[in-house]
Write a protein that holds these residues in place. Structure first.
Motif, PDB file in Angstrom:
ATOM      1  N   GLU A 254      -1.546  -7.713   6.692  1.00  0.00           N
ATOM      2  CA  GLU A 254      -2.243  -8.475   5.649  1.00  0.00           C
ATOM      3  C   GLU A 254      -3.153  -7.575   4.826  1.00  0.00           C
ATOM      4  O   GLU A 254      -3.230  -7.700   3.599  1.00  0.00           O
ATOM      5  CB  GLU A 254      -3.038  -9.610   6.302  1.00  0.00           C
ATOM      6  CG  GLU A 254      -2.152 -10.695   6.904  1.00  0.00           C
ATOM      7  CD  GLU A 254      -2.925 -11.676   7.767  1.00  0.00           C
ATOM      8  OE1 GLU A 254      -4.136 -11.425   8.001  1.00  0.00           O
ATOM      9  OE2 GLU A 254      -2.325 -12.682   8.207  1.00  0.00           O
ATOM     10  N   GLN A 255      -3.831  -6.651   5.502  1.00  0.00           N
ATOM     11  CA  GLN A 255      -4.749  -5.763   4.780  1.00  0.00           C
ATOM     12  C   GLN A 255      -3.986  -4.737   3.940  1.00  0.00           C
ATOM     13  O   GLN A 255      -4.397  -4.419   2.816  1.00  0.00           O
ATOM     14  CB  GLN A 255      -5.682  -5.077   5.774  1.00  0.00           C
ATOM     15  CG  GLN A 255      -6.669  -6.059   6.410  1.00  0.00           C
ATOM     16  CD  GLN A 255      -7.512  -5.447   7.514  1.00  0.00           C
ATOM     17  OE1 GLN A 255      -7.153  -4.423   8.105  1.00  0.00           O
ATOM     18  NE2 GLN A 255      -8.642  -6.079   7.819  1.00  0.00           N
ATOM     19  N   LEU A 256      -2.881  -4.228   4.445  1.00  0.00           N
ATOM     20  CA  LEU A 256      -2.077  -3.303   3.650  1.00  0.00           C
ATOM     21  C   LEU A 256      -1.444  -4.015   2.463  1.00  0.00           C
ATOM     22  O   LEU A 256      -1.326  -3.438   1.371  1.00  0.00           O
ATOM     23  CB  LEU A 256      -1.007  -2.638   4.515  1.00  0.00           C
ATOM     24  CG  LEU A 256      -1.508  -1.716   5.626  1.00  0.00           C
ATOM     25  CD1 LEU A 256      -0.325  -1.063   6.343  1.00  0.00           C
ATOM     26  CD2 LEU A 256      -2.457  -0.663   5.106  1.00  0.00           C
ATOM     27  N   ALA A 257      -1.039  -5.262   2.646  1.00  0.00           N
ATOM     28  CA  ALA A 257      -0.498  -6.028   1.527  1.00  0.00           C
ATOM     29  C   ALA A 257      -1.554  -6.205   0.440  1.00  0.00           C
ATOM     30  O   ALA A 257      -1.245  -6.135  -0.764  1.00  0.00           O
ATOM     31  CB  ALA A 257       0.009  -7.379   2.015  1.00  0.00           C
ATOM     32  N   THR A 258      -2.797  -6.405   0.835  1.00  0.00           N
ATOM     33  CA  THR A 258      -3.882  -6.506  -0.142  1.00  0.00           C
ATOM     34  C   THR A 258      -4.071  -5.190  -0.878  1.00  0.00           C
ATOM     35  O   THR A 258      -4.286  -5.156  -2.098  1.00  0.00           O
ATOM     36  CB  THR A 258      -5.195  -6.907   0.561  1.00  0.00           C
ATOM     37  OG1 THR A 258      -5.034  -8.212   1.134  1.00  0.00           O
ATOM     38  CG2 THR A 258      -6.358  -6.937  -0.420  1.00  0.00           C
ATOM     39  N   LEU A 259      -3.981  -4.071  -0.157  1.00  0.00           N
ATOM     40  CA  LEU A 259      -4.088  -2.769  -0.802  1.00  0.00           C
ATOM     41  C   LEU A 259      -2.949  -2.545  -1.793  1.00  0.00           C
ATOM     42  O   LEU A 259      -3.130  -1.922  -2.840  1.00  0.00           O
ATOM     43  CB  LEU A 259      -4.086  -1.661   0.255  1.00  0.00           C
ATOM     44  CG  LEU A 259      -5.373  -1.494   1.063  1.00  0.00           C
ATOM     45  CD1 LEU A 259      -5.144  -0.544   2.235  1.00  0.00           C
ATOM     46  CD2 LEU A 259      -6.504  -0.976   0.182  1.00  0.00           C
ATOM     47  N   ALA A 260      -1.776  -3.061  -1.466  1.00  0.00           N
ATOM     48  CA  ALA A 260      -0.625  -2.903  -2.365  1.00  0.00           C
ATOM     49  C   ALA A 260      -0.754  -3.785  -3.594  1.00  0.00           C
ATOM     50  O   ALA A 260      -0.603  -3.317  -4.735  1.00  0.00           O
ATOM     51  CB  ALA A 260       0.665  -3.231  -1.611  1.00  0.00           C
ATOM     52  N   LEU A 261      -1.055  -5.041  -3.396  1.00  0.00           N
ATOM     53  CA  LEU A 261      -1.061  -6.005  -4.493  1.00  0.00           C
ATOM     54  C   LEU A 261      -2.331  -5.944  -5.329  1.00  0.00           C
ATOM     55  O   LEU A 261      -2.298  -6.196  -6.533  1.00  0.00           O
ATOM     56  CB  LEU A 261      -0.882  -7.413  -3.932  1.00  0.00           C
ATOM     57  CG  LEU A 261       0.455  -7.679  -3.227  1.00  0.00           C
ATOM     58  CD1 LEU A 261       0.382  -8.958  -2.416  1.00  0.00           C
ATOM     59  CD2 LEU A 261       1.591  -7.747  -4.236  1.00  0.00           C
ATOM     60  N   GLY A 262      -3.445  -5.597  -4.703  1.00  0.00           N
ATOM     61  CA  GLY A 262      -4.711  -5.607  -5.418  1.00  0.00           C
ATOM     62  C   GLY A 262      -5.245  -4.253  -5.808  1.00  0.00           C
ATOM     63  O   GLY A 262      -6.120  -4.158  -6.681  1.00  0.00           O
ATOM     64  N   HIS A 263      -4.728  -3.200  -5.186  1.00  0.00           N
ATOM     65  CA  HIS A 263      -5.277  -1.865  -5.432  1.00  0.00           C
ATOM     66  C   HIS A 263      -4.210  -0.819  -5.726  1.00  0.00           C
ATOM     67  O   HIS A 263      -4.515   0.369  -5.791  1.00  0.00           O
ATOM     68  CB  HIS A 263      -6.130  -1.423  -4.246  1.00  0.00           C
ATOM     69  CG  HIS A 263      -7.238  -2.375  -3.921  1.00  0.00           C
ATOM     70  ND1 HIS A 263      -8.446  -2.405  -4.600  1.00  0.00           N
ATOM     71  CD2 HIS A 263      -7.317  -3.365  -2.989  1.00  0.00           C
ATOM     72  CE1 HIS A 263      -9.223  -3.354  -4.100  1.00  0.00           C
ATOM     73  NE2 HIS A 263      -8.563  -3.943  -3.122  1.00  0.00           N
ATOM     74  N   GLY A 264      -2.971  -1.255  -5.888  1.00  0.00           N
ATOM     75  CA  GLY A 264      -1.929  -0.379  -6.396  1.00  0.00           C
ATOM     76  C   GLY A 264      -1.294   0.584  -5.431  1.00  0.00           C
ATOM     77  O   GLY A 264      -0.479   1.420  -5.824  1.00  0.00           O
ATOM     78  N   VAL A 265      -1.618   0.514  -4.132  1.00  0.00           N
ATOM     79  CA  VAL A 265      -1.079   1.471  -3.176  1.00  0.00           C
ATOM     80  C   VAL A 265       0.324   1.037  -2.753  1.00  0.00           C
ATOM     81  O   VAL A 265       0.536  -0.111  -2.379  1.00  0.00           O
ATOM     82  CB  VAL A 265      -1.987   1.594  -1.940  1.00  0.00           C
ATOM     83  CG1 VAL A 265      -1.409   2.614  -0.957  1.00  0.00           C
ATOM     84  CG2 VAL A 265      -3.401   1.976  -2.351  1.00  0.00           C
ATOM     85  N   SER A 266       1.268   1.975  -2.788  1.00  0.00           N
ATOM     86  CA  SER A 266       2.633   1.639  -2.383  1.00  0.00           C
ATOM     87  C   SER A 266       3.175   2.567  -1.309  1.00  0.00           C
ATOM     88  O   SER A 266       4.325   2.424  -0.900  1.00  0.00           O
ATOM     89  CB  SER A 266       3.572   1.669  -3.596  1.00  0.00           C
ATOM     90  OG  SER A 266       3.582   2.952  -4.191  1.00  0.00           O
ATOM     91  N   GLY A 267       2.365   3.514  -0.851  1.00  0.00           N
ATOM     92  CA  GLY A 267       2.769   4.377   0.241  1.00  0.00           C
ATOM     93  C   GLY A 267       1.662   4.444   1.275  1.00  0.00           C
ATOM     94  O   GLY A 267       0.527   4.800   0.952  1.00  0.00           O
ATOM     95  N   PHE A 268       1.969   4.096   2.506  1.00  0.00           N
ATOM     96  CA  PHE A 268       0.975   4.060   3.580  1.00  0.00           C
ATOM     97  C   PHE A 268       1.409   5.026   4.674  1.00  0.00           C
ATOM     98  O   PHE A 268       2.488   4.872   5.254  1.00  0.00           O
ATOM     99  CB  PHE A 268       0.834   2.652   4.137  1.00  0.00           C
ATOM    100  CG  PHE A 268       0.406   1.638   3.102  1.00  0.00           C
ATOM    101  CD1 PHE A 268      -0.927   1.538   2.732  1.00  0.00           C
ATOM    102  CD2 PHE A 268       1.338   0.812   2.487  1.00  0.00           C
ATOM    103  CE1 PHE A 268      -1.328   0.613   1.771  1.00  0.00           C
ATOM    104  CE2 PHE A 268       0.946  -0.117   1.528  1.00  0.00           C
ATOM    105  CZ  PHE A 268      -0.382  -0.214   1.167  1.00  0.00           C
ATOM    106  N   ILE A 269       0.566   6.016   4.950  1.00  0.00           N
ATOM    107  CA  ILE A 269       0.905   7.076   5.891  1.00  0.00           C
ATOM    108  C   ILE A 269      -0.096   7.026   7.046  1.00  0.00           C
ATOM    109  O   ILE A 269      -1.290   7.258   6.851  1.00  0.00           O
ATOM    110  CB  ILE A 269       0.887   8.440   5.197  1.00  0.00           C
ATOM    111  CG1 ILE A 269       1.856   8.429   4.000  1.00  0.00           C
ATOM    112  CG2 ILE A 269       1.261   9.545   6.170  1.00  0.00           C
ATOM    113  CD1 ILE A 269       1.805   9.674   3.149  1.00  0.00           C
ATOM    114  N   ALA A 270       0.406   6.709   8.229  1.00  0.00           N
ATOM    115  CA  ALA A 270      -0.453   6.524   9.399  1.00  0.00           C
ATOM    116  C   ALA A 270      -0.849   7.864   9.990  1.00  0.00           C
ATOM    117  O   ALA A 270       0.002   8.683  10.345  1.00  0.00           O
ATOM    118  CB  ALA A 270       0.265   5.679  10.448  1.00  0.00           C
ATOM    119  N   VAL A 271      -2.161   8.069  10.102  1.00  0.00           N
ATOM    120  CA  VAL A 271      -2.705   9.308  10.653  1.00  0.00           C
ATOM    121  C   VAL A 271      -2.799   9.180  12.166  1.00  0.00           C
ATOM    122  O   VAL A 271      -3.362   8.212  12.682  1.00  0.00           O
ATOM    123  CB  VAL A 271      -4.101   9.591  10.069  1.00  0.00           C
ATOM    124  CG1 VAL A 271      -4.695  10.853  10.673  1.00  0.00           C
ATOM    125  CG2 VAL A 271      -4.034   9.695   8.546  1.00  0.00           C
TER     126      VAL A 271
END
Length: 299
Positions: A254-271
């Motif tokens: 849910e939080q990554l979806a918010t980052l994608a839809l509301g903040h433009g992020v489309s690549g998520f790289i887990a550290v």
């Protein structure tokens, strides 16, 4: 609210420790088995506790089949751009088009100088990175007119032969947070690759996106040409409510979806170097996030 509309990418950010090299390779294979799209490694050539990142990328390419590979990000002051361009194109051809190019301008100047690199000011390092992008793209353009000439302040080629072209259009992603670097990203790069841990809240993410968008427009580019990626840390917990990326997989999604839809992020790289964490990220978080984003985009 900003959504640039890119397909989502999910990846891993693995420490290239030389203490147990086979474990590093195994984590890349775990990433692929979990369905992740991308495996990345940090690049500090002056760090004797690390494997050389380019050698590692080449080895991992031979030990995997599907996953894309990138430095996160490659240390440009110690990697000559014309040679790097040919190395990237060669590995892309050998791997069937699975290489992306993350570039960094440098920052730890004492060890860079100790290894033979040139000490640059922040402004000079941005200029050098822009010149390097011109060199790299020029080398890849084997159909370009004549031999390549780039007469930069820090990077020069004087009639270099072009080629080979990579197997696919290798994306150039740039790490950086300062305004001049963000402007360069908007003008020339294919993506922006910061780390969530170094951002001063999501407001900085939005402000940085705006700088990139303005620079892209000023250069005659559509801001949607610049993918926004993010290195993300956190932990999985049984109960929700622990804050950003601290909670169960559904909360992460849910939080990554918010980052994608509301903040433009489309690549998520887990550290991180925990195989269980990477497996949950790939098998549970990634598909759930894609489902949430697709549903919202379809409204």
């Amino acid at each position: 609210m900003t959504d640039y509309g890119h397909d989502l990418l999910f990846g891993s950010f693995i420490t290239p420790s030389n203490a147990a090299p086979e474990r590093v390779v195994a984590l890349a294979q775990v990433s692929e088995a979990a369905g992740l799209d991308l495996v990345t490694f940090q690049d500090h050539p002056y760090q004797p506790a690390f494997l050389d990142t380019w050698t590692l990328l080449s080895y991992v390419a031979a030990r995997t089949e599907r996953v894309h590979l990138a430095g996160n990000v490659l240390n440009l002051p110690l990697r000559q751009p014309a040679v790097l361009a040919r190395a990237a194109a060669s590995l892309d051809l050998l791997s069937g088009g699975r290489v992306e190019l993350g570039l960094g301008a440098g920052g730890f100047w004492d060890p860079i100088v100790a290894m033979g690199g040139e000490r640059l000011t922040p402004g000079q390092s941005v200029t050098a990175l822009g010149e390097a992008i011109d060199v790299i793209r020029g080398i890849w353009d084997e159909d370009g007119v004549g031999r390549l000439v780039v007469d930069g302040r820090h990077h020069r080629v004087a009639g270099a032969k072009r080629g080979p072209a990579p197997a696919h259009d290798i994306a150039i992603w740039v790490g950086g947070l300062k305004p001049r670097m963000l402007e360069l990203i908007g003008e020339k790069a294919d993506g922006w690759l910061p780390s969530l841990a170094y951002l001063e809240g999501l407001a900085q993410l939005d402000e940085s996106n705006a700088l990139i968008d303005d620079a892209a427009g000023g250069a005659g580019r559509d801001p949607r040409q610049v993918r926004r990626l993010l290195n993300v840390g956190g932990r999985f917990t049984p109960e929700p409510g622990g804050g950003l990326l601290v909670g169960p997989p559904r909360q992460w999604a849910e939080q990554l979806a918010t980052l994608a839809l509301g903040h433009g992020v489309s690549g998520f790289i887990a550290v991180g170097d925990d195989p269980e964490h990477l497996t949950v990220f790939g098998e549970e978080v990634a598909p759930a996030t894609r489902e949430l984003v697709a549903a919202e985009r379809g409204r």
